[in-house]
Design an enzyme around this catalytic site. Structure first.
Site, short mmCIF file in Angstrom:
data_model
loop_
_atom_site.label_atom_id
_atom_site.label_comp_id
_atom_site.label_asym_id
_atom_site.label_seq_id
_atom_site.Cartn_x
_atom_site.Cartn_y
_atom_site.Cartn_z
N GLY A 1 66.94 -15.49 -54.99
CA GLY A 1 68.19 -14.96 -55.53
C GLY A 1 68.50 -15.53 -56.90
O GLY A 1 67.93 -16.53 -57.33
N ILE B 1 59.44 -21.97 -54.75
CA ILE B 1 60.62 -21.53 -54.00
C ILE B 1 60.29 -20.17 -53.39
O ILE B 1 59.87 -19.25 -54.08
CB ILE B 1 61.85 -21.44 -54.91
CG1 ILE B 1 62.17 -22.83 -55.49
CG2 ILE B 1 63.06 -20.90 -54.14
CD1 ILE B 1 63.32 -22.84 -56.48
N THR C 1 62.59 -12.49 -48.01
CA THR C 1 62.14 -11.10 -47.96
C THR C 1 60.61 -10.98 -47.94
O THR C 1 60.07 -10.06 -47.34
CB THR C 1 62.69 -10.31 -49.15
OG1 THR C 1 62.51 -11.09 -50.34
CG2 THR C 1 64.17 -10.02 -48.96
N ASN C 2 59.92 -11.88 -48.63
CA ASN C 2 58.46 -11.85 -48.69
C ASN C 2 57.91 -13.26 -48.45
O ASN C 2 57.23 -13.82 -49.30
CB ASN C 2 57.98 -11.34 -50.06
CG ASN C 2 58.61 -10.02 -50.45
OD1 ASN C 2 58.36 -9.00 -49.82
ND2 ASN C 2 59.44 -10.04 -51.47
N GLY D 1 64.31 -12.71 -62.02
CA GLY D 1 65.64 -12.22 -61.68
C GLY D 1 65.57 -10.99 -60.80
O GLY D 1 64.49 -10.54 -60.41
N LEU E 1 57.39 -11.64 -60.72
CA LEU E 1 57.42 -10.71 -61.83
C LEU E 1 58.45 -11.16 -62.87
O LEU E 1 59.65 -11.02 -62.66
CB LEU E 1 57.75 -9.29 -61.33
CG LEU E 1 56.97 -8.80 -60.10
CD1 LEU E 1 57.41 -7.38 -59.74
CD2 LEU E 1 55.47 -8.87 -60.32
N PRO F 1 61.22 -16.75 -51.02
CA PRO F 1 62.32 -15.90 -50.55
C PRO F 1 62.12 -15.51 -49.09
O PRO F 1 61.00 -15.54 -48.56
CB PRO F 1 62.21 -14.68 -51.45
CG PRO F 1 60.74 -14.55 -51.70
CD PRO F 1 60.22 -15.97 -51.78
N CYS G 1 61.46 -6.54 -55.03
CA CYS G 1 62.45 -6.37 -56.09
C CYS G 1 62.07 -5.29 -57.10
O CYS G 1 62.90 -4.87 -57.90
CB CYS G 1 62.70 -7.69 -56.81
SG CYS G 1 61.19 -8.45 -57.49
N GLU H 1 71.69 -3.62 -56.98
CA GLU H 1 70.41 -3.75 -56.26
C GLU H 1 70.64 -3.70 -54.76
O GLU H 1 71.53 -4.36 -54.23
CB GLU H 1 69.72 -5.07 -56.64
CG GLU H 1 68.33 -5.20 -56.03
CD GLU H 1 67.67 -6.52 -56.36
OE1 GLU H 1 66.48 -6.53 -56.69
OE2 GLU H 1 68.35 -7.57 -56.25
#
Length: 494
Positions: A200, A115, A119-120, A218, A419, A117, A251, A341
């Protein structure tokens, strides 16, 4: 009707991708370490050759981050990752213990679901594809719809590079018609043996609910504590380098700066000198309203944006060259929006009396959305670093930029873009995920203790309290019984 047809097409495409990749993985499982090494080397080469173009595509499509930083992430996910995993044994016998006579043999997990994201997008594809192939697994990616083009391109490049170097066709796949139905289908289909989820909280939770092994991560609401003995200039520089890297989209980036009263003014002046802008209470409120929707969910339009862009959107005038916006907060929770966050160039700023108060505040912030992930401390006192090692996180980063430290760029941690947050954060691992997390280990164990006869010990392990518990023969037992009967008869006669 068109939407319905699209959903059906996306589900069918997903089934085809999973079936093809599983067939390919069955063949890849028979490859030796030399064959795998050849494939990995070509994937790294192609990733490097396309690092800039993929970065440009990601920024153009999503609007998140900076081309130069995404280029570095693509490099880090390929070349730097390769340097770390090259000596890693993931094929055949990976351990031979002559004392205990145990041989460990690596077996691939099978087909993975990755999966990705928004963002990256490209760096995460490169990273997951390489660690999957290193461990002889196939992988099919589920892209975020807002990063579809760049994710698809990265996946195609990785698959083509692998196949050109000898991998079976379709070993790396990617959904081109992303829908919730397609993602759910891939999560639950029989071909997929493990899910690697980066995204997410809702997506990660869904991955763990799919009924099969999953490695999910997370959010990271990272506190950065500047302790009184810290090199303030260096600490501020590290925080700004981290928070401005790709405009805060990783993150592991800092979310709140915590300083002691005795160095508060020095820290503020240093932030201002290096490009930090301290917002007034009114300006902080204006920015918070732009940053969040539906409570404390990030507004996608504000993710990965430059501080000047955020300020302009909120109607705030900031000096030229402003790198980060800082807003003072007095607590943690819904009344203090910057305590959540923020994957962008905004930091919460807290002042505490001493390290005891800093400890309490760090825990509150972590429990507010970053439990298990990362904590950053700047100190010249080794004992203080170890005191903060007791906090509920699995990465305690000392005197380094949190973004770069967490992913292993400025620390000795494994290079990774997944991570783990451990059980505290709802993750199956607390590690930076590597190919070793993607293998099963088979063990060949030789007998080293003789159990061919009844070898019950003559004394209990706990015999010190219970006395002798040696084995008693039938004759011995009968002698004891006869003695007791004789004694009772004599008492009866008397």
């Amino acid at each position: 009707m068109e939407t319905f047809d699209f959903d059906l097409q996306s589900v069918q495409e997903t089934r085809n991708l999973a079936r093809q990749a599983k067939e390919a993985q069955t063949q890849l499982a028979k490859f030796n370490s030399e064959q795998i090494e050849k494939i990995i080397c070509n994937m790294v080469k192609v990733a490097e050759e396309n690092a800039v173009s993929l970065a440009k595509l990601a920024v153009e499509e999503t609007g998140f981050g900076k081309v130069e930083d995404k280029t570095f992430k693509n490099h880090f996910a390929s070349t730097e990752l390769y340097k770390f995993i090259k000596p890693m044994q993931t094929v055949g016998v990976i351990s031979d213990d002559p004392v205990n006579k145990i041989k460990e043999i690596a077996e691939p997990v099978g087909l993975l679901m990755g999966i990705i994201p928004s963002t990256n997008p490209t760096s995460t594809v490169i990273y997951k594809a390489i660690i999957a192939i290193k461990s002889r697994n196939g992988i099919v990616f589920s892209p975020h719809p807002s990063a579809l083009k760049c994710t698809l391109q990265a996946a195609r490049l990785m698959n083509d590079a692998a196949v050109a170097a000898g991998a079976p066709a379709n070993i790396i796949g990617c959904i081109s018609k992303p829908t919730k139905e397609a993602t759910n289908e891939l999560m639950k289909c029989d071909e997929v043996e493990m899910i690697i989820a980066t995204g997410g909280s809702a997506m990660v939770k869904a991955a763990y609910s799919a009924g099969k092994p999953a490695l999910g991560v997370g959010p990271g609401n990272v506190p950065a504590y500047i302790e009184r003995t810290a090199d303030i200039t260096k600490a501020v520089k590290n925080i700004l380098v981290s928070k401005t890297f790709d405009n805060g989209t990783i993150c592991a980036s800092e979310q709140a700066v915590i300083v002691e009263e005795c160095i508060r003014e020095q820290v503020i002046e240093e932030f201002k000198r290096q490009g930090g802008y301290f917002m007034t209470a009114a300006e902080t409120s204006q920015v918070a309203k732009k940053l969040f929707v539906r409570g404390h969910a990030m507004n996608a339009k504000m993710v990965g944006r430059a501080a000047t862009v955020i300020a302009e959107t909120a109607g705030i005038a900031v000096p030229p060259g402003t790198k980060v916006l800082l807003g003072e907060q007095q607590g943690v929770g819904p009344e203090y929006p910057l305590s959540y966050e923020k994957l962008t160039t905004v930091l919460a700023f807290y002042t505490v009396k001493d390290w005891h108060e800093a400890c309490e505040l760090c825990i509150k912030l972590l429990k507010n959305g970053g439990i298990g992930h990362t904590l950053s401390i700047h100190t010249e006192n080794p004992e203080m670093a170890m005191r903060f090692a007791e906090k509920p996180v699995f990465r305690i980063l000392v005197n380094t930029a949190s973004t770069q430290g967490g992913v292993g760029a400025s620390t000795g941690l494994a290079p990774a873009f997944t991570l783990g947050c451990g059980t505290w954060g709802g993750s199956a691992t607390s590690d930076n995920v590597t190919p070793r997390h993607l293998i099963n280990i088979k063990r060949v164990a030789y007998g080293i203790k003789d159990f061919t006869e009844n070898t019950a010990p003559s004394h209990s392990v706990c015999g010190a309290q219970g006395g002798s518990t040696g084995a008693i023969s039938e004759d011995q037992l009968m002698n004891v019984v006869n003695e007791v009967i004789s004694l009772l008869k004599r008492r009866g006669d008397n």
